[in-house]
Design an enzyme around this catalytic site. Structure first.
Site, PDB file in Angstrom:
ATOM      1  N   PHE A 108       2.300   9.584   3.878  1.00  0.00           N
ATOM      2  CA  PHE A 108       2.652   9.389   5.282  1.00  0.00           C
ATOM      3  C   PHE A 108       3.162   7.975   5.583  1.00  0.00           C
ATOM      4  CE2 PHE A 108      -1.917   8.445   5.038  1.00  0.00           C
ATOM      5  CZ  PHE A 108      -1.991   7.202   5.644  1.00  0.00           C
ATOM      6  N   ASP A 109       2.977   7.042   4.633  1.00  0.00           N
ATOM      7  CA  ASP A 109       3.460   5.674   4.887  1.00  0.00           C
ATOM      8  C   ASP A 109       3.473   4.894   3.571  1.00  0.00           C
ATOM      9  OD1 ASP A 109       4.410   3.491   6.243  1.00  0.00           O
ATOM     10  OD2 ASP A 109       2.478   2.911   7.119  1.00  0.00           O
TER      11      ASP A 109
ATOM     12  N   TYR B  32       0.839  -1.207   0.000  1.00  0.00           N
ATOM     13  CA  TYR B  32       0.000   0.000   0.000  1.00  0.00           C
ATOM     14  C   TYR B  32       0.874   1.256   0.000  1.00  0.00           C
ATOM     15  CZ  TYR B  32       1.125   0.632   4.940  1.00  0.00           C
ATOM     16  OH  TYR B  32       1.792   0.831   6.125  1.00  0.00           O
TER      17      TYR B  32
ATOM     18  N   PHE C  57      -5.559   5.379   0.569  1.00  0.00           N
ATOM     19  CA  PHE C  57      -4.667   4.204   0.443  1.00  0.00           C
ATOM     20  C   PHE C  57      -4.763   3.619  -0.973  1.00  0.00           C
ATOM     21  CE2 PHE C  57      -5.342   4.380   5.011  1.00  0.00           C
ATOM     22  CZ  PHE C  57      -4.086   4.097   5.514  1.00  0.00           C
TER      23      PHE C  57
ATOM     24  N   ILE D 215      -7.468  -0.580  11.041  1.00  0.00           N
ATOM     25  CA  ILE D 215      -8.485   0.455  11.224  1.00  0.00           C
ATOM     26  C   ILE D 215      -9.750  -0.015  10.542  1.00  0.00           C
ATOM     27  CG2 ILE D 215      -6.825   2.356  11.491  1.00  0.00           C
ATOM     28  CD1 ILE D 215      -7.276   3.051   8.545  1.00  0.00           C
TER      29      ILE D 215
ATOM     30  N   TYR E  93      -8.335   7.150  12.243  1.00  0.00           N
ATOM     31  CA  TYR E  93      -7.720   7.429  13.544  1.00  0.00           C
ATOM     32  C   TYR E  93      -8.473   8.524  14.320  1.00  0.00           C
ATOM     33  CZ  TYR E  93      -3.977   4.457  11.860  1.00  0.00           C
ATOM     34  OH  TYR E  93      -3.270   3.395  11.387  1.00  0.00           O
TER      35      TYR E  93
END
Length: 538
Positions: free
Chosen positions: A37-38, A27, A100, A57, A83
């Site tokens: 962010f990731d 992902y 994502f 999540i 979140y």
């Protein structure tokens, strides 16, 4: 609201994610403005997790359901399903919408079993893989997304192993059972029956499902003996091979999957060997016993009775061998000439003996019926002096004690025929010969050791009669003319079947004791006189 956009869906989707499944996926995580962010790609490993068990999540738990392996989805997750108002300090701000880009790599469930899909199966399947069998197979190993991690084809060598005794991962041990030689199947193995959570430490990551595309090439059990399949047994089989016999046979040698590794036919020459003496591999030694001339049989030899774990030449290690053989002939070194009389005239008083001049017809063939020669096709008889070495020893023996008009078959083993070398282009080496013979004419020969005999009393003045010019010396011309006259007038007889000039010259040379080309009265002696003088000397 949760947003799911299916950006790529594979044509084939045999299975989709359900709650409780374990997935491996890549992902990219970003905010709506595109700020990343990731990323699992940056870490060089997939994200591995159970779906629907609260390990993700809530939005991702929902978004993954229904995905196929190799499917790509773009997912928008509101903060209430991500979140929330707290975010993740230093990474995700409060109330953040998350994007994502997800690619599903793998999918399995803890209740999964090994899946087997056979896509080719031979029509004949005499035997299938059982526990403790030894197999040789080729494979391509891929992950569930199709990524190749290993291939025996690339190494150009089969994978060779026992089945069901723990030499393989459990899933492969199961997946190979029941396969036929030549069968092709796809074996899908969940990670808990493969390399588990840790992978293999090399190409296979932890928790990876494995897909093996397998073709089985070979199969045997260490307890196997040879297997014999009779393909053609002649109706007439008077004799079967035994230990110590010498065989000539043709063969095609293949592996169990049909790959040809050798053929005597390609060399246009039989394979010739003793049986039961260790000259060939143990399985062939056993498989050649009890065969008939003309028989065709298939001999299947396990590797421990063939070339073992090492193999030889084009034969790989641990290979089962299949020989399709055709027995051309066989004999034993102790064999003598075999004579079968088919016809003998009722008036059979004069029998052939050594020194007789014979005229006969014959058909010559090999033991499998291959015709070698025939006097009938030449339109003339074959003429010999029996016992004079004009034919092979076996024929000299086979023509003994025949009467005119008799027909017989004479079978001659090679040590009484043309031996190991044969006759180039005509008779193969070590071949048993079969002659069908009919004796047409017999001229009685002279006593052994004689080339000429008198039919009546011998003149007491023989030397003077031969010495026509009375010079006390006989030349070859005088000697030849005198002998010819005796034969023509019936007073003498030459050994039949020999050249007149050669006989006369030989007789003259025997009398010309000093070798000067002349015979004197002192040199001249009849054969019975020679014998008496030798006796007196003794």
């Amino acid at each position: 609201e949760l947003g799911v956009e299916r950006r790529f869906v594979p044509e084939s989707c045999p299975r989709a994610v359900r709650p409780g499944d374990f997935v491996r996926y890549h992902y990219l995580g970003a905010f709506p403005d595109g700020t990343r962010f990731d990323s699992s790609y940056d870490r060089g490993s997939t994200f591995n997790v159970f779906v629907g068990k609260g390990q993700l999540i809530a939005g991702m738990d929902q978004a993954l359901v229904g995905m196929c392996v190799n499917e790509r989805r773009f997912v928008k997750i509101p903060p209430e399903l991500a979140y929330g108002s707290e975010g993740v300090p230093g990474v995700i701000p409060p109330n953040a919408v998350l994007h994502f880009d997800v690619l599903l790599i793998d999918l399995w469930n803890s209740e999964d079993e090994v899946q087997v899909q056979t896509y080719f199966k031979p029509e004949k399947c005499p035997r299938t893989v059982q526990v403790s069998d030894f197999v040789r197979y080729h494979y391509n190993g891929t992950f569930l997304d199709g990524t190749l991690f290993d291939s025996s084809h690339n190494r150009m060598r089969t994978y060779d192993t026992y089945v069901g005794i723990g030499w393989l991962i459990p899933g492969m041990d199961q997946g190979l059972l029941g396969m036929c030689v030549g069968e092709k199947r796809i074996i899908t193995i969940p990670p808990f029956l493969a390399y588990g959570e840790d992978g293999d430490g090399k190409e296979i990551p932890g928790q990876a499902s494995l897909v093996f595309d397998v073709v089985l090439l070979d199969l045997h059990n260490p307890k196997d003996g040879i297997a014999i399949e009779n393909q053609l047994v002649p109706e007439s089989c008077e004799r079967r091979s035994q230990t110590g016999d010498f065989l000539r046979y043709h063969y095609n040698g293949t592996l169990l999957d049909g790959t040809l590794f050798d053929s005597s036919y390609s060399r246009n020459r039989t394979y010739d060997t003793y049986v039961g003496k260790g000259y060939v591999i143990a399985g062939m030694d056993e498989g050649l016993l009890g065969v008939c001339t003309g028989e065709r049989r298939r001999i299947i030899i396990p590797p421990h009775l063939g070339y073992g774990e090492e193999g030889r030449g084009k034969i790989p290690g641990s290979a089962v061998l299949v020989f399709d053989i055709h027995v051309v002939d066989f004999h034993n070194p102790s064999d003598s000439v075999s004579i079968t009389v088919h016809y003998k005239p009722s008036n059979c008083t004069v029998l052939s003996k050594k020194g007789d001049y014979l005229k006969y017809h014959y058909n010559a063939s090999l033991l499998d019926g291959t015709l070698l020669d025939s006097t009938h096709s030449l339109g003339k008889t074959y003429n010999i002096v029996l016992g004079s070495g004009q034919v092979v020893l076996g024929m000299d023996m086979g023509l003994q004690d025949m009467c005119v008009g008799e027909r017989r078959t004479v079978v001659i083993p090679p040590h009484l025929g043309y031996g190991e070398d044969g006759v180039e282009g005509e008779v193969p080496g070590s071949a048993v010969l079969v002659f069908d013979i009919e004796l047409l004419e017999l001229v009685s020969g002279l006593p052994e050791g004689y080339m000429f005999v008198w039919n009546g009393e011998v003149s007491p003045n023989l030397f003077e009669e031969i010495d026509q010019n009375h010079d006390g010396e006989v030349l070859l011309e005088e000697f030849s003319e005198y002998i010819q006259t005796q034969v023509e007038t019936g007073k003498g007889k030459l050994a039949p079947g020999f050249d007149f000039e050669k006989i006369v010259k030989n007789m003259f040379t025997n009398q010309d004791r000093d070798g000067n080309g002349k015979v004197t009265a002192e040199e001249f002696k009849l054969k019975d006189q020679e014998a008496k003088e030798e006796h007196d000397e003794l």
